[in-house]
Write an enzyme that holds these catalytic residues in place. Structure first.
Site, mmCIF file in Angstrom:
data_model
loop_
_atom_site.group_PDB
_atom_site.id
_atom_site.type_symbol
_atom_site.label_atom_id
_atom_site.label_comp_id
_atom_site.label_asym_id
_atom_site.label_seq_id
_atom_site.Cartn_x
_atom_site.Cartn_y
_atom_site.Cartn_z
ATOM 1 N N HIS A 1 -6.395 7.699 -8.121
ATOM 2 C CA HIS A 1 -7.434 7.099 -9.659
ATOM 3 C C HIS A 1 -7.019 7.600 -10.811
ATOM 4 C CE1 HIS A 1 -10.666 8.941 -6.737
ATOM 5 N NE2 HIS A 1 -10.420 7.523 -5.973
ATOM 6 N N ARG B 1 -11.197 -7.950 -2.009
ATOM 7 C CA ARG B 1 -10.885 -6.746 -1.558
ATOM 8 C C ARG B 1 -11.969 -5.898 -1.368
ATOM 9 N NH1 ARG B 1 -5.811 -7.067 -5.514
ATOM 10 N NH2 ARG B 1 -4.131 -7.057 -4.189
ATOM 11 N N ARG C 1 -12.415 -11.746 1.947
ATOM 12 C CA ARG C 1 -11.396 -11.119 2.512
ATOM 13 C C ARG C 1 -11.416 -9.775 3.265
ATOM 14 N NH1 ARG C 1 -5.254 -8.537 1.006
ATOM 15 N NH2 ARG C 1 -7.229 -6.752 0.402
ATOM 16 N N GLU D 1 1.095 -13.598 4.862
ATOM 17 C CA GLU D 1 1.963 -12.417 4.332
ATOM 18 C C GLU D 1 2.471 -11.109 4.855
ATOM 19 O OE1 GLU D 1 -1.130 -9.282 2.627
ATOM 20 O OE2 GLU D 1 -2.561 -9.887 4.413
ATOM 21 N N ASP E 1 2.629 -7.983 0.571
ATOM 22 C CA ASP E 1 3.092 -7.814 1.613
ATOM 23 C C ASP E 1 4.257 -8.472 2.418
ATOM 24 O OD1 ASP E 1 2.068 -5.336 2.490
ATOM 25 O OD2 ASP E 1 0.225 -6.314 2.401
ATOM 26 N N CYS F 1 -2.172 -15.818 -3.781
ATOM 27 C CA CYS F 1 -3.437 -14.196 -4.377
ATOM 28 C C CYS F 1 -2.688 -13.015 -4.706
ATOM 29 C CB CYS F 1 -4.784 -13.866 -3.467
ATOM 30 S SG CYS F 1 -3.901 -13.536 -1.912
HETATM 31 C C1 PEP Z 1 -0.579 -9.422 -0.783
HETATM 32 O O1 PEP Z 1 0.051 -8.544 0.199
HETATM 33 O O2 PEP Z 1 -0.365 -9.786 -1.364
HETATM 34 C C2 PEP Z 1 -2.034 -8.929 -1.241
HETATM 35 C C3 PEP Z 1 -3.046 -9.975 -2.130
HETATM 36 O O3 PEP Z 1 -2.979 -8.397 -0.286
HETATM 37 P P1 PEP Z 1 -2.215 -6.693 -1.357
HETATM 38 O O4 PEP Z 1 -2.005 -6.291 -1.851
HETATM 39 O O5 PEP Z 1 -4.156 -6.570 -0.838
HETATM 40 O O6 PEP Z 1 -1.783 -5.798 0.614
HETATM 41 MG MG MG Z 2 -1.812 -7.671 1.575
#
Ligand code: PEP
Ligand code: MG
Length: 576
Positions: free
Chosen positions: A193, A300, A336, A435, A459, A506
């Site tokens: 946090h 997100r 998402r 991803e 990811d 992203c």
């Molecule tokens: C990613 O995996 O690049 C992504 C944008 O998703 P997150 O970071 O929320 O897993």
């Molecule tokens: Mg991801």
């Protein structure tokens, strides 16, 4: 002599701070296993209740002092702590131990704290697991009150750099209000946090410097470099000049970028690149608009599901999605679907946690297994699409089977909404995140059945290189320039182009100025990033020539196995 410490850097709008160290005395009183005589029980219970009341008063007073322009989730941190103070586990359970086992108030609270923390330790989802810090912060406040203690520093903190073992969200907010320049802590990871707050409040910070409170001295000059995760104690005059220069350069750069803010992201040779923002909560919309994003490329939604016992209802989700859609005033938003991990113990749904949560029941896998969780979200997203340009995006796709199941559920949900007489956009674009390496390899197949793709490099890199993105020990292996990662990105872009659908990126790589030229050279024409990065990336784009970048990128790939990749990259794109 200068001392240099390395930790986890957090920087938002500001990267570097220079100031005097303020070592926060946080002696948590030592808790001994102590019993009380029977006749003292009522007195001990009243002492405990009094301490609870003092802790509550302190938190409420901090809550009242949060500046009005602070994001709502920051209020929520304090609210969570206030709720925890009132929860039976803290407000009642220790009293039973005092009454029936004659424990001292401190010992009773400690025992209940250990029980609570052991439950959190079982949780596999790393974000939720770090929430046990909240238990410790709340318990710490009560223990301090029991010890007769500490209302927080009364000294003038303006411009000081706080050095502490750990900071509670409440302390962080209070100190921001008192004008601190930065902070350094011994504990806390990038998902804690306190780290989230530091970013949101624009305070540079370095976390995880072991023994910082012993290594650093009260009153000495510190440099905190939140971009690099570096703390320098007793810097030399040359070092100070260097960092003062960086602070000024950053201010100048920001002012200069703001002057060009209304110039759209056209390359030199006239190609318009779409720049989107990644957001976590509707409260991030002002920063999105302020930096003139073309829309939101990643909302997100899992942040709406965190820090609570039960998932938000369809109506509650709809309110959030509508707040975002309406706040964006007509620019598109990509919502998402839920990307939670093994959070289900939080929902009282006692499934066994996965052995490896990153490879377990996460994101779309969880949603397909739990229609009660997924369908209300699909309904809320679809209903929001009646009110503005909404795109729906599916995370963590690994097989076509999963995609088909998801598309079928979306279809059924549309029919159900239709039957219920509720509006939605029947043409809502449905896209997928690429991803997982498997999905990137067969991106052609996904591209044929989806309306757009978005590459999640956070990811994709983790899974391609088998490097846990949360693990400090292997972070240095997390390499966006690894040829295997670049081949997967390139394959995904080509697949989308062949299917004539938009493709975006992203993951964090999209907002990292080092990679913009290479990504454009690979054919990406949409990037989505944290709002603060938009200005810098827009400026780079405006100085690019796509033809030239295409050539350099082809050369890069043709040499990728002949030359050392960082050197090759440096030679062609001018960055290490
Ligand atoms: C990613 O995996 O690049 C992504 C944008 O998703 P997150 O970071 O929320 O897993
Ligand atoms: Mg991801």
């Amino acid at each position: 002599m200068t001392l240099c410490c390395l930790g986890i850097g957090i920087s938002g709008s500001r990267e570097v701070a220079i100031g005097e160290a303020y070592l926060l005395q946080q002696q948590t009183p030592e808790i001994n296993q102590r019993q009380i005589p029977t006749e003292q029980v009522e007195e001990e219970i009243s002492r405990y209740r009094h301490a609870l009341a003092r802790a509550r008063e302190r938190l409420s007073s901090i809550r009242q002092h949060i500046p009005g322009d602070t994001a709502k989730d920051i209020h929520a941190f304090i609210d969570t702590h206030l709720l925890m103070l009132d929860d039976g586990a803290i407000s009642q359970a220790p009293i039973e131990l005092i009454r029936h086992h004659l424990y001292s108030a401190e010992w009773a609270l400690q025992v209940r704290r250990d029980e609570l923390v052991s439950i959190f330790d079982e949780i596999e989802d790393p974000y939720l697991r770090t929430r046990k810090d909240d238990v410790d912060h709340v318990v710490g406040q009560v223990q301090l009150a029991l010890a007769g203690g500490v209302e927080g520093p009364s000294d003038d903190l303006t411009g000081r750099i706080i050095v502490a073992r750990d900071l509670t969200p409440a302390d962080t907010i209070l100190m921001k209000h008192q004008g601190i320049a930065a902070f350094v802590t011994e504990f806390g990871g990038p998902l804690s946090h306190t780290a989230i707050l530091a970013r949101g409040l624009g305070i540079p910070a370095v976390l995880g410097i072991h023994q910082a409170t012993q290594l650093l001295l009260q009153g000495e000059t510190l440099v905190v470099d939140g971009a690099q995760g570096v703390v320098l104690a007793a810097p030399t005059p040359q070092m100070l000049l260097h960092y003062q220069g960086r602070i000024r350069a950053r201010q100048r750069r920001e002012a200069e970028l703001r002057r060009h803010i209304d110039l759209p992201a056209f390359t030199h040779d006239g190609k318009r690149i779409a720049l989107f923002a990644n957001i976590e909560l509707p409260e991030d919309i002002p920063a999105t608009l302020h930096n003139l994003a073309d829309g939101v490329g990643l909302f997100r939604t899992e942040f709406l599901f965190m820090n609570r016992q039960t998932p938000p209802s369809e109506e509650e989700q709809l309110d959030s999605y509508l707040a975002a859609v309406e706040g964006l005033k007509g620019i598109p938003i990509t919502i998402r679907t839920l990307d939670l991990g093994a959070d289900k113990t939080m929902n009282g749904n006692g499934n066994l946690p996965s052995i490896n949560p990153a490879l377990g029941l996460r994101a779309i896998r969880l949603c397909l297994k739990e229609p009660d969780l997924f369908i209300p979200q699909l309904r809320a997203i679809l209903r929001a699409s009646a009110r503005g340009p909404v795109r729906l995006m599916i995370p963590m796709l690994s097989s076509l089977q999963e995609l088909h199941e998801t598309l079928a559920l979306i279809e059924q949900t549309k029919q159900a909404l239709h039957r219920d007489g509720l509006d939605f956009d029947p043409q809502i674009p449905v896209g997928g995140m690429i991803e997982i390496p498997a999905a990137a390899i067969v991106a052609q197949a996904f591209a044929r059945q989806l309306d757009f793709l978005s590459i999640g490099t956070n990811d994709l890199i983790q899974y391609t290189l088998a490097v846990d993105r949360m693990d400090e020990e292997v972070n240095f292996l997390f390499d966006p320039l690894h040829p295997a990662v670049l081949y997967l990105i390139r394959n995904t872009i080509e697949a989308a182009m062949a299917a004539d659908i938009p493709v975006s990126m992203c993951g964090e790589m999209a907002g990292d100025p080092r990679f913009t030229q290479l990504l454009l050279g690979m054919g990406l024409q949409e990037l989505s990033m944290q709002p603060a990065a938009l200005l810098e990336i827009r400026e780079i784009i405006r100085n690019c020539n796509l033809k030239d970048l295409g050539q350099r990128t082809r050369e890069f790939f043709s040499q990728i196995h002949q030359e050392d990749v960082p050197q090759l990259f440096q030679r062609l794109f001018g960055h290490p």
